[in-house]
Design a protein around this motif. Structure first.
Motif, PDB file in Angstrom:
ATOM      1  N   ALA A 107      -3.283   5.994  -6.467  1.00 26.71           N
ATOM      2  CA  ALA A 107      -3.438   5.386  -5.140  1.00 26.71           C
ATOM      3  C   ALA A 107      -3.915   3.951  -5.290  1.00 26.71           C
ATOM      4  O   ALA A 107      -4.867   3.677  -6.032  1.00 26.71           O
ATOM      5  CB  ALA A 107      -4.439   6.189  -4.314  1.00 26.71           C
ATOM      6  N   ASP A 108      -3.258   3.043  -4.596  1.00 31.32           N
ATOM      7  CA  ASP A 108      -3.626   1.628  -4.708  1.00 31.32           C
ATOM      8  C   ASP A 108      -4.946   1.345  -4.004  1.00 31.32           C
ATOM      9  O   ASP A 108      -5.801   0.629  -4.497  1.00 31.32           O
ATOM     10  CB  ASP A 108      -2.511   0.752  -4.130  1.00 31.32           C
ATOM     11  N   GLY A 109      -5.123   1.904  -2.804  1.00 39.02           N
ATOM     12  CA  GLY A 109      -6.337   1.645  -2.044  1.00 39.02           C
ATOM     13  C   GLY A 109      -6.031   1.015  -0.698  1.00 39.02           C
ATOM     14  O   GLY A 109      -4.890   0.653  -0.398  1.00 39.02           O
ATOM     15  N   ILE A 110      -7.049   0.903   0.135  1.00 36.85           N
ATOM     16  CA  ILE A 110      -6.882   0.371   1.490  1.00 36.85           C
ATOM     17  C   ILE A 110      -6.341  -1.060   1.425  1.00 36.85           C
ATOM     18  O   ILE A 110      -6.876  -1.906   0.721  1.00 36.85           O
ATOM     19  CB  ILE A 110      -8.216   0.406   2.256  1.00 36.85           C
ATOM     20  N   LEU A 148       6.465   0.713  -7.718  1.00 36.09           N
ATOM     21  CA  LEU A 148       5.666   0.360  -6.540  1.00 36.09           C
ATOM     22  C   LEU A 148       6.287   1.094  -5.361  1.00 36.09           C
ATOM     23  O   LEU A 148       7.382   0.767  -4.907  1.00 36.09           O
ATOM     24  CB  LEU A 148       5.697  -1.159  -6.326  1.00 36.09           C
ATOM     25  N   TRP A 149       5.570   2.089  -4.834  1.00 38.40           N
ATOM     26  CA  TRP A 149       6.189   3.067  -3.933  1.00 38.40           C
ATOM     27  C   TRP A 149       5.466   3.146  -2.605  1.00 38.40           C
ATOM     28  O   TRP A 149       4.244   3.304  -2.546  1.00 38.40           O
ATOM     29  CB  TRP A 149       6.185   4.440  -4.609  1.00 38.40           C
ATOM     30  N   ASP A 150       6.244   3.049  -1.528  1.00 40.35           N
ATOM     31  CA  ASP A 150       5.746   3.328  -0.193  1.00 40.35           C
ATOM     32  C   ASP A 150       6.415   4.620   0.264  1.00 40.35           C
ATOM     33  O   ASP A 150       7.607   4.620   0.600  1.00 40.35           O
ATOM     34  CB  ASP A 150       6.096   2.186   0.765  1.00 40.35           C
ATOM     35  N   VAL A 208       2.522   3.532  -8.482  1.00 42.90           N
ATOM     36  CA  VAL A 208       1.405   3.036  -7.679  1.00 42.90           C
ATOM     37  C   VAL A 208       1.798   3.210  -6.223  1.00 42.90           C
ATOM     38  O   VAL A 208       2.773   2.618  -5.756  1.00 42.90           O
ATOM     39  CB  VAL A 208       1.092   1.563  -7.974  1.00 42.90           C
ATOM     40  N   CYS A 209       1.047   4.052  -5.517  1.00 38.93           N
ATOM     41  CA  CYS A 209       1.363   4.399  -4.128  1.00 38.93           C
ATOM     42  C   CYS A 209       0.586   3.507  -3.178  1.00 38.93           C
ATOM     43  O   CYS A 209      -0.572   3.163  -3.426  1.00 38.93           O
ATOM     44  CB  CYS A 209       1.030   5.867  -3.896  1.00 38.93           C
ATOM     45  N   SER A 210       1.200   3.143  -2.068  1.00 31.36           N
ATOM     46  CA  SER A 210       0.558   2.235  -1.116  1.00 31.36           C
ATOM     47  C   SER A 210      -0.581   2.887  -0.355  1.00 31.36           C
ATOM     48  O   SER A 210      -1.341   2.206   0.332  1.00 31.36           O
ATOM     49  CB  SER A 210       1.601   1.711  -0.118  1.00 31.36           C
ATOM     50  N   SER A 211      -0.735   4.214  -0.437  1.00 28.26           N
ATOM     51  CA  SER A 211      -1.813   4.903   0.267  1.00 28.26           C
ATOM     52  C   SER A 211      -3.122   4.790  -0.511  1.00 28.26           C
ATOM     53  O   SER A 211      -3.179   4.200  -1.581  1.00 28.26           O
ATOM     54  CB  SER A 211      -1.447   6.381   0.453  1.00 28.26           C
ATOM     55  N   TYR A 212      -4.188   5.354   0.052  1.00 26.60           N
ATOM     56  CA  TYR A 212      -5.469   5.345  -0.638  1.00 26.60           C
ATOM     57  C   TYR A 212      -5.993   6.774  -0.767  1.00 26.60           C
ATOM     58  O   TYR A 212      -5.634   7.669   0.007  1.00 26.60           O
ATOM     59  CB  TYR A 212      -6.495   4.472   0.079  1.00 26.60           C
ATOM     60  N   SER A 213      -6.808   6.992  -1.781  1.00 24.38           N
ATOM     61  CA  SER A 213      -7.312   8.329  -2.099  1.00 24.38           C
ATOM     62  C   SER A 213      -8.013   8.950  -0.896  1.00 24.38           C
ATOM     63  O   SER A 213      -8.820   8.295  -0.224  1.00 24.38           O
ATOM     64  CB  SER A 213      -8.282   8.254  -3.282  1.00 24.38           C
TER      65      SER A 213
END
Length: 378
Positions: A337-340, A277-279, A309-314
């Motif tokens: 990308a996790d999503g908004i 789980l990555w920011d 799983v990145c905290s950003s969104y596509s």
């Protein structure tokens, strides 16, 4: 080192003059400060020897005469990650100059460490891999007050925290840069105070099981306080589930950087998966990621895989930067990308764990938390 005018608690720098009127200052003094605790200011001298941090001298009389000051030697702290290229930090435990909770002596954790500059005017340090770091001193509380509260007939484990180590619970700071005292309530009884659902601003109303409460009758040393029903109403914060060893993670589907759906855990049958789980906005986590890269390179052929799983969104600029950062760090596995709003990261309790080691056949959690390179040896 005489050009370091910084002494601060964990969130905000307080710039103080080196021309303080101190007497009998020890040889090798690199900085002169005062730190606040319990409503008083205590003179401090930071001493270097042979170019390295040696000790803190603290005058608990408050007079500025260091002939009676206590000496606290710095202890070297080395990162567990071989990829952490920052200079080693130093720490020392200091007995607090006044009790907390009535009569109980407490301690403070002092640390000298290297951080990236966040505010203009901070003292500049050395360049490491093109990044400028500050040499800074901080202190944090090594104490909380624990107790219990009965609300609507149910008993809860409760903790009152003084996060900025002011030494006075309920002290008005006059600035939003310093967080208020925190009231922690173990709502689900699992022995873990999960942020943010079980952390509350001790100055503000909070909702437990549909009823709004507030903390009243504070004592400065934290020896007494009461929780009462409030006249105000605030919404209750839902408690996300934390998945522990033996738990089954929920299945999910996210799209990777090539637009291909990734199904977890269905796409990882027969493997052990490190779910990260990555920011990417936190560069201090990169040493941890490099440990993960080492584990991947060593064990990928042994039914081991990774998924980030990145905290950003596509399509967001952050996601583009995340892909560039991942490539630079050597993360050759899938990045999704996790999503908004990062709903999956919140659902998986990203605030309480950097990732999970998972059985790809069953989705069962084998381990959770932070790992050093040695801990990922399989």
């Amino acid at each position: 080192m005489a050009n370091e005018p910084l002494f601060f608690t964990d969130a905000k720098a307080t710039k103080l003059s080196h021309n303080l009127d101190f007497k009998n200052v020890p040889a090798g003094a690199a900085g002169r400060y005062r730190f606040p605790f319990g409503g008083k200011l205590y003179p401090v001298v930071d001493v270097f020897k042979d170019g390295k941090p040696d000790a803190l001298y603290i005058d608990f009389t408050g007079s500025g005469d260091f002939s009676r000051a206590q000496r606290f030697p710095w202890k070297l702290q080395v990162s567990e990650s071989k990829h952490d290229k920052r200079p080693p930090g130093y720490s020392v435990v200091v007995a607090a100059p006044c009790p907390i909770g009535g009569t109980t002596p407490v301690t403070l954790d002092f640390a000298r460490f290297f951080v990236q500059p966040r505010q203009p005017g901070w003292t500049r340090g050395s360049q490491i891999d093109g990044v400028t770091y500050d040499s800074s001193i901080s202190y944090s509380p090594d104490y909380v007050l624990e107790g219990s509260a009965v609300l609507k007939g149910k008993s809860y484990h409760v903790v009152l925290s003084d996060p900025m180590a002011f030494g006075i619970f309920g002290a008005q700071t006059g600035t939003s840069d310093f967080p208020d005292p925190a009231l922690l309530i173990d709502r689900d009884g699992d022995g873990i105070f999960q942020f943010p659902s079980e952390w509350f601003n001790a100055r503000k109303p909070f909702n437990i099981a549909g009823t709004t409460y507030e903390l009243v009758d504070w004592q400065g040393d934290g020896s007494h306080a009461r929780i009462v029903e409030s006249k105000h109403h605030v919404a209750e914060i839902p408690i996300p589930r934390l998945y522990r060893r033996g738990s089954i993670l929920p299945a999910f589907t996210r799209t990777d950087e090539k637009g291909i759906p990734v199904h977890f855990p269905a796409d990882f049958k027969g493997k052990v998966v490190l779910l990260i789980l990555w920011d990417p906005t936190w560069p201090d986590d990169n040493g941890q990621v490099l440990d993960d890269v080492d584990a991947y390179r060593k064990h990928h052929g042994d039914r081991f895989d990774c998924l980030t799983v990145c905290s950003s969104y596509s399509g967001s600029p952050d996601m583009g930067r995340a892909r560039q950062a991942a490539k630079k760090l050597g993360m050759t596995w899938n990045l999704v990308a996790d999503g908004i709003g990062a709903p999956l990261l919140h659902r998986l309790g990203a605030e309480g764990a950097s990732g999970y080691l998972v059985d790809g056949d069953t989705g069962k959690v084998l381990s959770r938390g932070w790992w050093s390179g040695n801990e990922l040896e399989m």
